[in-house]
Design an enzyme around this catalytic site. Structure first.
Site, PDB file in Angstrom:
ATOM      1  N   LYS A 112      11.784 -44.050   5.111  1.00  0.00           N
ATOM      2  CA  LYS A 112      13.227 -44.092   5.340  1.00  0.00           C
ATOM      3  C   LYS A 112      13.760 -45.515   5.110  1.00  0.00           C
ATOM      4  O   LYS A 112      14.792 -45.713   4.481  1.00  0.00           O
ATOM      5  CB  LYS A 112      13.499 -43.631   6.781  1.00  0.00           C
ATOM      6  CG  LYS A 112      14.925 -43.475   7.143  1.00  0.00           C
ATOM      7  CD  LYS A 112      15.424 -42.101   6.837  1.00  0.00           C
ATOM      8  CE  LYS A 112      16.816 -41.909   7.365  1.00  0.00           C
ATOM      9  NZ  LYS A 112      17.317 -40.577   7.145  1.00  0.00           N
ATOM     10  N   LYS A 195       6.494 -33.969  -1.232  1.00  0.00           N
ATOM     11  CA  LYS A 195       6.318 -32.703  -0.514  1.00  0.00           C
ATOM     12  C   LYS A 195       7.606 -31.878  -0.478  1.00  0.00           C
ATOM     13  O   LYS A 195       8.715 -32.444  -0.526  1.00  0.00           O
ATOM     14  CB  LYS A 195       5.760 -32.933   0.887  1.00  0.00           C
ATOM     15  CG  LYS A 195       6.741 -33.453   1.865  1.00  0.00           C
ATOM     16  CD  LYS A 195       6.241 -33.374   3.298  1.00  0.00           C
ATOM     17  CE  LYS A 195       7.394 -33.819   4.152  1.00  0.00           C
ATOM     18  NZ  LYS A 195       7.558 -33.581   5.441  1.00  0.00           N
ATOM     19  N   LYS A 198      13.054 -29.806   3.519  1.00  0.00           N
ATOM     20  CA  LYS A 198      14.358 -29.162   3.709  1.00  0.00           C
ATOM     21  C   LYS A 198      15.497 -30.170   3.618  1.00  0.00           C
ATOM     22  O   LYS A 198      16.643 -29.803   3.464  1.00  0.00           O
ATOM     23  CB  LYS A 198      14.395 -28.393   5.026  1.00  0.00           C
ATOM     24  CG  LYS A 198      14.107 -29.235   6.232  1.00  0.00           C
ATOM     25  CD  LYS A 198      13.800 -28.380   7.439  1.00  0.00           C
ATOM     26  CE  LYS A 198      13.069 -29.214   8.478  1.00  0.00           C
ATOM     27  NZ  LYS A 198      12.567 -28.473   9.597  1.00  0.00           N
TER      28      LYS A 198
HETATM   29  P1  TYM Z   1       8.937 -30.615  10.714  1.00  0.00           P
HETATM   30  O1  TYM Z   1      10.043 -29.911  11.408  1.00  0.00           O
HETATM   31  O2  TYM Z   1       9.269 -31.619   9.669  1.00  0.00           O
HETATM   32  O3  TYM Z   1       7.951 -29.570  10.058  1.00  0.00           O
HETATM   33  C1  TYM Z   1       7.415 -28.508  10.823  1.00  0.00           C
HETATM   34  C2  TYM Z   1       5.991 -28.202  10.398  1.00  0.00           C
HETATM   35  O4  TYM Z   1       5.951 -27.823   9.016  1.00  0.00           O
HETATM   36  C3  TYM Z   1       5.012 -28.628   8.312  1.00  0.00           C
HETATM   37  N1  TYM Z   1       5.516 -28.857   6.949  1.00  0.00           N
HETATM   38  C4  TYM Z   1       4.789 -28.669   5.839  1.00  0.00           C
HETATM   39  N2  TYM Z   1       3.540 -28.228   5.656  1.00  0.00           N
HETATM   40  C5  TYM Z   1       3.095 -28.137   4.378  1.00  0.00           C
HETATM   41  N3  TYM Z   1       3.847 -28.457   3.290  1.00  0.00           N
HETATM   42  C6  TYM Z   1       5.126 -28.901   3.437  1.00  0.00           C
HETATM   43  N4  TYM Z   1       5.855 -29.207   2.388  1.00  0.00           N
HETATM   44  C7  TYM Z   1       5.637 -29.014   4.759  1.00  0.00           C
HETATM   45  N5  TYM Z   1       6.852 -29.391   5.267  1.00  0.00           N
HETATM   46  C8  TYM Z   1       6.763 -29.285   6.608  1.00  0.00           C
HETATM   47  C9  TYM Z   1       4.944 -29.926   9.117  1.00  0.00           C
HETATM   48  O5  TYM Z   1       3.746 -30.613   8.880  1.00  0.00           O
HETATM   49  C10 TYM Z   1       5.059 -29.416  10.531  1.00  0.00           C
HETATM   50  O6  TYM Z   1       3.810 -28.992  11.031  1.00  0.00           O
HETATM   51  N6  TYM Z   1       7.349 -34.060  14.003  1.00  0.00           N
HETATM   52  C11 TYM Z   1       7.326 -32.650  13.667  1.00  0.00           C
HETATM   53  C12 TYM Z   1       7.899 -31.756  14.747  1.00  0.00           C
HETATM   54  C13 TYM Z   1       7.312 -31.929  16.104  1.00  0.00           C
HETATM   55  C14 TYM Z   1       6.026 -31.476  16.526  1.00  0.00           C
HETATM   56  C15 TYM Z   1       5.953 -31.812  17.916  1.00  0.00           C
HETATM   57  C16 TYM Z   1       4.979 -30.832  15.889  1.00  0.00           C
HETATM   58  C17 TYM Z   1       7.923 -32.505  17.168  1.00  0.00           C
HETATM   59  N7  TYM Z   1       7.111 -32.430  18.280  1.00  0.00           N
HETATM   60  C18 TYM Z   1       4.812 -31.509  18.652  1.00  0.00           C
HETATM   61  C19 TYM Z   1       3.846 -30.550  16.623  1.00  0.00           C
HETATM   62  C20 TYM Z   1       3.761 -30.873  17.995  1.00  0.00           C
HETATM   63  C21 TYM Z   1       8.161 -32.440  12.409  1.00  0.00           C
HETATM   64  O7  TYM Z   1       8.994 -33.202  12.074  1.00  0.00           O
HETATM   65  O8  TYM Z   1       7.945 -31.254  11.792  1.00  0.00           O
END
Ligand code: TYM
Length: 327
Positions: A112, A195, A198
């Protein structure tokens, strides 16, 4: 039986294939034999600007996605992070044992800053991994099923837990990340070196779980490949077609090697047509269920989830407060 926790940010109205194959697919398997907590991490969503009305919609849609994917609220706890104040209470305690230098190392923050400069970077984004650590440690989660991009955050969570335990005595469980062999990193369709995301401004970079058949066909047709016209899995030399092969393997459950064989005489155009059809077929049952879920169902799931999560979170924060001398 293990304690499992994971979550997704409601930062857009729908999820994409990366979320499904990186995270949710693992959740579906884990829910059968474990004690699972799946959060809508709405406080994390605030680290990028959100329009309040849209954020509310996104939260509802995310719960709908959880249910339509096949998460069973009789078996798992689905809850909203912002409804359990203990997350932010524990977050604060953990900020006092986390070094700023550790936060500066996080890829998400560095990316970022590289894109937008340090001046505009928000404190919330820098502190984001500590809130994630609080989400996990509050529930004594042993397993955290996530995509590859979250591994660094899990390493920091373990470090924070270790540090706390050393200083105040055994309190937190050290969580293990669970990452799929295939699907941990689904790449963008328009640029297979980054990657699928969204927050990408180009809607042709991802397949949303609610995309209509015609749109899926167009998106796959436009997906970037290479000029070789040879279907082979080689993520370094052929990242575009390798990403499409990965998606094909995930939606059809056919191993990559068998797909290479099946399509060895085929050019990209025909493969892409088959892939679009396979994605449409894969998403169809999800989309049917998604459209049938009512708001009262969502409210009920969240209200039950809140009670269960709250009971555990309250106990844990009391223990933490006692350990550090606040009780
Ligand atoms: P977030 O909301 O960005 O994404 C949610 C989950 O989807 C996975 N993911 C992907 N996996 C494979 N290929 C992709 N292109 C892809 N895009 C997203 C992410 O790895 C994630 O598992 N910090 C986390 C949210 C969070 C969290 C937590 C997760 C907050 N507290 C506690 C686990 C436990 C996040 O931003 O995910």
């Amino acid at each position: 039986m293990k304690r499992v926790l994971s979550g997704i940010k409601p930062s857009s109205d729908v999820l994409h294939l990366g979320h499904y194959f990186g995270a949710i697919k693992q959740w579906l398997t884990l829910q059968e034999k474990n004690e699972c907590f799946f959060a809508v991490v709405d406080l994390h969503a605030l680290t990028t600007p959100q329009e309040p009305k849209q954020l509310q919609k996104n939260i509802t849609n995310l719960v709908k996605t959880y249910l339509a994917s096949g998460l069973n609220p009789q078996k798992v706890v689905i809850f909203k992070q912002s409804e359990i104040a203990e997350h932010t209470q524990l977050f604060w305690v953990l900020t006092t044992i986390t070094k700023v230098s550790e936060l500066f190392l996080m890829t998400q923050y560095k990316d970022k800053v590289q894109k937008e400069g340090q001046k505009s970077a928000l404190a919330g984004l820098l502190n984001y991994p500590i809130l994630m650590a609080a989400d996990i440690l509050l529930y004594d989660a042993q397993l955290v099923p996530v995509g590859e991009d979250q591994i660094q955050h899990l390493e920091l969570t373990r470090e924070i837990a270790r540090r706390f335990n050393q200083r105040f005595g055994e309190t937190f469980v050290l969580p293990q990340p669970l990452v799929e062999k295939v699907g941990a990193r689904i790449m963008a369709l328009d640029d297979p070196t980054k990657k699928m995301s969204k927050s990408d401004k180009n809607p042709f970079s991802f397949i949303a779980l609610t995309d209509k058949p015609e749109l899926i066909k167009t998106k796959i047709k436009k997906a970037v490949t290479d000029s070789e016209n040879r279907i082979k899995y080689d993520p370094i030399k052929k990242p575009g077609i390798s990403n499409l092969l990965t998606i094909m393997s995930l939606v059809t459950r056919i191993p990559l090697k068998s797909l290479e064989k099946k399509y060895q005489e085929t050019g990209y155009a025909l493969f892409k047509e088959d892939l679009a059809e396979a994605i449409i077929k894969f998403l169809s049952p999800f989309q049917t269920k998604y459209n049938q879920i009512s708001s009262s169902q969502i409210e009920k799931v969240l209200s039950e989830g809140r009670k269960k999560a709250k009971t555990i979170a309250q106990k844990k924060i009391q223990l933490v407060y006692q350990k550090i001398g606040l009780r």
